[in-house]
Design a protein around this motif. Structure first.
Motif, mmCIF file in Angstrom:
data_model
loop_
_atom_site.group_PDB
_atom_site.id
_atom_site.type_symbol
_atom_site.label_atom_id
_atom_site.label_comp_id
_atom_site.label_asym_id
_atom_site.label_seq_id
_atom_site.Cartn_x
_atom_site.Cartn_y
_atom_site.Cartn_z
ATOM 1 N N ASP A 47 -11.134 29.871 4.703
ATOM 2 C CA ASP A 47 -11.983 29.124 5.630
ATOM 3 C C ASP A 47 -11.472 29.328 7.066
ATOM 4 O O ASP A 47 -10.845 28.434 7.636
ATOM 5 N N PRO A 48 -11.730 30.492 7.644
ATOM 6 C CA PRO A 48 -11.181 30.796 8.977
ATOM 7 C C PRO A 48 -11.591 29.789 10.043
ATOM 8 O O PRO A 48 -10.776 29.442 10.914
ATOM 9 N N SER A 49 -12.825 29.315 9.985
ATOM 10 C CA SER A 49 -13.295 28.429 11.059
ATOM 11 C C SER A 49 -12.855 26.985 10.857
ATOM 12 O O SER A 49 -12.646 26.250 11.837
ATOM 13 N N GLY A 50 -12.699 26.552 9.615
ATOM 14 C CA GLY A 50 -12.345 25.155 9.367
ATOM 15 C C GLY A 50 -10.887 24.942 9.029
ATOM 16 O O GLY A 50 -10.454 23.807 8.798
ATOM 17 N N ARG A 51 -10.105 25.992 9.016
ATOM 18 C CA ARG A 51 -8.705 25.937 8.623
ATOM 19 C C ARG A 51 -7.877 25.064 9.559
ATOM 20 O O ARG A 51 -8.056 25.071 10.766
ATOM 21 N N PHE A 52 -6.944 24.278 8.971
ATOM 22 C CA PHE A 52 -5.982 23.536 9.783
ATOM 23 C C PHE A 52 -4.618 23.584 9.101
ATOM 24 O O PHE A 52 -4.521 23.862 7.898
ATOM 25 N N VAL A 53 -3.570 23.363 9.860
ATOM 26 C CA VAL A 53 -2.199 23.447 9.363
ATOM 27 C C VAL A 53 -1.555 22.066 9.439
ATOM 28 O O VAL A 53 -1.648 21.385 10.476
ATOM 29 N N SER A 54 -0.930 21.665 8.360
ATOM 30 C CA SER A 54 -0.318 20.332 8.313
ATOM 31 C C SER A 54 0.852 20.242 9.288
ATOM 32 O O SER A 54 1.558 21.217 9.540
ATOM 33 N N LEU A 55 1.049 19.046 9.813
ATOM 34 C CA LEU A 55 2.155 18.829 10.745
ATOM 35 C C LEU A 55 3.001 17.642 10.282
ATOM 36 O O LEU A 55 2.571 16.830 9.463
ATOM 37 N N TRP A 56 4.204 17.585 10.811
ATOM 38 C CA TRP A 56 5.107 16.464 10.536
ATOM 39 C C TRP A 56 5.952 16.260 11.790
ATOM 40 O O TRP A 56 6.789 17.085 12.128
ATOM 41 N N GLU A 57 5.674 15.172 12.485
ATOM 42 C CA GLU A 57 6.428 14.840 13.691
ATOM 43 C C GLU A 57 7.110 13.501 13.454
ATOM 44 O O GLU A 57 6.445 12.494 13.218
ATOM 45 N N GLU A 58 8.430 13.524 13.501
ATOM 46 C CA GLU A 58 9.197 12.319 13.173
ATOM 47 C C GLU A 58 10.153 11.978 14.302
ATOM 48 O O GLU A 58 10.828 12.851 14.861
ATOM 49 N N ASP A 59 10.202 10.702 14.645
ATOM 50 C CA ASP A 59 11.186 10.211 15.597
ATOM 51 C C ASP A 59 11.811 8.959 15.010
ATOM 52 O O ASP A 59 11.547 8.593 13.861
ATOM 53 N N GLU A 60 12.615 8.280 15.785
ATOM 54 C CA GLU A 60 13.330 7.123 15.233
ATOM 55 C C GLU A 60 12.405 5.965 14.901
ATOM 56 O O GLU A 60 12.760 5.083 14.115
ATOM 57 N N GLN B 175 0.842 -1.198 0.000
ATOM 58 C CA GLN B 175 0.000 0.000 0.000
ATOM 59 C C GLN B 175 0.875 1.244 0.000
ATOM 60 O O GLN B 175 1.946 1.276 0.606
ATOM 61 N N VAL B 176 0.420 2.295 -0.685
ATOM 62 C CA VAL B 176 1.166 3.548 -0.781
ATOM 63 C C VAL B 176 0.417 4.643 -0.033
ATOM 64 O O VAL B 176 -0.811 4.750 -0.131
ATOM 65 N N VAL B 177 1.163 5.461 0.708
ATOM 66 C CA VAL B 177 0.568 6.598 1.400
ATOM 67 C C VAL B 177 1.427 7.831 1.138
ATOM 68 O O VAL B 177 2.661 7.742 1.084
ATOM 69 N N ALA B 178 0.769 8.972 0.925
ATOM 70 C CA ALA B 178 1.466 10.251 0.760
ATOM 71 C C ALA B 178 1.197 11.097 1.995
ATOM 72 O O ALA B 178 0.043 11.280 2.390
ATOM 73 N N LEU B 179 2.269 11.607 2.610
ATOM 74 C CA LEU B 179 2.163 12.416 3.818
ATOM 75 C C LEU B 179 2.641 13.830 3.522
ATOM 76 O O LEU B 179 3.768 14.036 3.056
ATOM 77 N N ARG B 180 1.771 14.806 3.818
ATOM 78 C CA ARG B 180 2.082 16.207 3.536
ATOM 79 C C ARG B 180 3.113 16.724 4.522
ATOM 80 O O ARG B 180 3.110 16.338 5.702
ATOM 81 N N HIS B 181 3.995 17.578 4.039
ATOM 82 C CA HIS B 181 4.989 18.179 4.917
ATOM 83 C C HIS B 181 4.335 19.243 5.801
ATOM 84 O O HIS B 181 3.198 19.661 5.557
ATOM 85 N N ALA B 182 5.073 19.702 6.790
ATOM 86 C CA ALA B 182 4.501 20.579 7.811
ATOM 87 C C ALA B 182 4.379 22.034 7.347
ATOM 88 O O ALA B 182 5.082 22.490 6.452
ATOM 89 N N GLY B 183 3.422 22.727 7.994
ATOM 90 C CA GLY B 183 3.361 24.176 7.878
ATOM 91 C C GLY B 183 2.498 24.741 6.784
ATOM 92 O O GLY B 183 2.548 25.951 6.524
ATOM 93 N N GLU B 184 1.647 23.939 6.146
ATOM 94 C CA GLU B 184 0.777 24.441 5.082
ATOM 95 C C GLU B 184 -0.662 24.504 5.580
ATOM 96 O O GLU B 184 -1.140 23.589 6.264
ATOM 97 N N ALA B 185 -1.349 25.573 5.221
ATOM 98 C CA ALA B 185 -2.724 25.782 5.682
ATOM 99 C C ALA B 185 -3.722 25.214 4.682
ATOM 100 O O ALA B 185 -3.617 25.465 3.475
ATOM 101 N N PHE B 186 -4.700 24.484 5.194
ATOM 102 C CA PHE B 186 -5.736 23.877 4.358
ATOM 103 C C PHE B 186 -7.119 24.234 4.899
ATOM 104 O O PHE B 186 -7.287 24.481 6.091
ATOM 105 N N ARG B 187 -8.106 24.243 3.999
ATOM 106 C CA ARG B 187 -9.498 24.462 4.392
ATOM 107 C C ARG B 187 -10.097 23.149 4.871
ATOM 108 O O ARG B 187 -9.468 22.091 4.801
ATOM 109 N N ALA B 188 -11.335 23.227 5.280
ATOM 110 C CA ALA B 188 -12.025 22.017 5.739
ATOM 111 C C ALA B 188 -12.178 20.994 4.624
ATOM 112 O O ALA B 188 -12.310 19.795 4.887
#
Length: 438
Positions: A228-241, A203-216
């Protein structure tokens, strides 16, 4: 003794181009000119002019303009460098942008320069393909696609100006190939996400990099001027070992709000920024089907592996209004080739709105199908206009197909039924029941 290669700064100061691509100086430093190579070989030029049966006056203009370049030692030397660089730029996925160039040092035929620069690329590009062993059938007509209309414009109007230089450069340098139904050319992947493949399920998955704003609705906030002020969210990327937590791109072409986590022991990288893909372009005409898509992509993979083995092609990329999954809300998915083809892709959002759709469907990038000035004739025009009446808008999307999935095209290799359900919920979620003011 006369220098064969004037200094870069000397060339730029002397030629006085109205435009010069960035990054040329470093390339010029390592460039080794071949004094025996003609800018445009006489035999090649004669054959070309005879093929198109140029009238004597037009032929004299071409020859006089070319002669003005050749007789100027500095301009001639730098033009040969430009030809050398342009002929390999596409296969290097060079980001430096070439477009029309006019040298101020040309007193009479400056407006001819861009055309002659492109014309000079044909012979060395063909020679390069011959050395690679590429069969002639793959390239003999490639440069003539733009050249024919360019010559007709010269003959009919005396106009040598080049329209859409970056696009036609692909053809004059024989860098783009028509393989079955589609056109292909190397492309460096630069989008802000990474793709991973599950080691067990594939299976393939695409993960968006951090810091981009998206609408609902999972599109970039502000696309088409819609925020979309009320539904807006910002992409995150948290990586550990052990793993990565990030926002998944749904292959129906939107970013999901809730992050997912993948374990590094179970997933391996499939596509990263800087990887090489083949850009797919869609000529007009019949045959826009999953079957022809699969056949063309398979042919392209074989072609590049055989004749350009130095290019580590990972798959395919393209962007188009045809990939907008919102079209599935107004077209019958079971009957529409547009929908059937887009469902073979891993679609993702980009920073483009509906300008391309307005142009292709309504004839102008700024067309207003709701203003009453456009006569709606086709079923697509009517359906698109009705959809836009609700306040909704379309988007240009991009797509990826990794080469491992080419054989599965026709069976939706990336999109699941769950993805379709999520899309139906997310599409236009940012409108919150609002309708157009019209």
């Amino acid at each position: 003794m006369k220098r064969q290669k004037p200094e870069y700064g000397e060339c730029i100061a002397y030629c006085r181009f109205d435009y010069v691509p960035e990054g040329l100086e470093a390339k010029y430093a390592s460039y080794e000119p071949n004094p025996e190579t003609a800018l445009v070989p006489n035999g090649f030029l004669d054959g070309l002019l005879e093929r198109y049966e140029l009238p004597a006056t037009a032929r004299e203009e071409v020859e006089a303009a070319l002669d003005e370049i050749v007789q100027d030692s500095v301009l001639h030397a730098f033009t040969k460098f430009l030809v050398h660089d342009m002929c390999t730029a596409r296969n290097r996925c060079d980001p430096d942008f070439y477009t029309n160039m006019t040298p101020g040092c040309m007193k009479r035929y400056g407006e001819w320069y861009s055309f002659l620069l492109l014309l000079a690329c044909i012979a060395p590009s063909i020679e390069s393909l011959e050395r690679r062993g590429v069969p002639k059938i793959h390239y003999e007509n490639v440069p003539h696609q733009p050249l024919k209309s360019q010559i007709e414009k010269i003959v009919s109007y005396g106009d040598p100006k080049v329209h859409d230089f970056p696009w036609v450069m692909n053809f004059y340098t024989c860098s783009i190939f028509h393989l079955d139904r589609f056109l292909f050319i190397p492309y460096r992947f630069e989008s802000a996400f990474s793709m991973f493949r599950n080691k067990e399920t594939q299976q393939v998955v695409a993960l968006r990099h951090a810091g981009e704003a998206f609408r609902a609705d999972g599109q970039r906030d502000g696309i088409n001027g819609v925020f979309d002020p009320s539904g807006r969210f910002v992409s995150l990327w948290e990586e550990d070992e052990d793993g990565i937590t990030a926002n998944r791109i749904n292959p129906m072409g939107f970013v999901e709000r809730e992050p997912v986590r993948i374990a590094k022991k179970d997933w391996e990288p499939a596509l990263r920024i800087g990887d090489t893909l083949l850009a797919l372009h869609i000529p007009s005409g019949p045959g826009y089907t999953p079957e022809r898509l699969r056949a063309s992509m398979a042919m392209a993979i074989d072609f590049y592996e055989r004749y350009f083995p130095e290019l580590p092609v990972k798959g395919f990329w393209s962007e188009s209004w045809l990939y907008d999954t919102r079209l599935s809300l107004i077209l019958d998915p079971d009957k529409s080739n547009i929908i059937q083809v887009q469902r073979q892709f891993y679609n993702y959002p980009i920073d483009e709105g509906d300008g391309m759709l307005r142009y292709e469907v309504f004839g102008d990038r700024a067309a207003d199908p709701l203003g009453g000035e456009i006569q709606l004739k086709t079923s697509l025009q009517k359906a698109a206009a009705n959809y836009m009446k609700t306040g909704a808008r379309f988007n240009t999307l991009a797509m990826i197909v990794l080469k491992e999935e080419v054989s599965r095209i026709g069976n939706m290799p990336y999109i699941s039924l769950e993805d379709l359900d999520k899309f139906r919920i997310a599409a236009d979620a940012h409108l919150q029941g609002r309708v157009s003011d019209r």
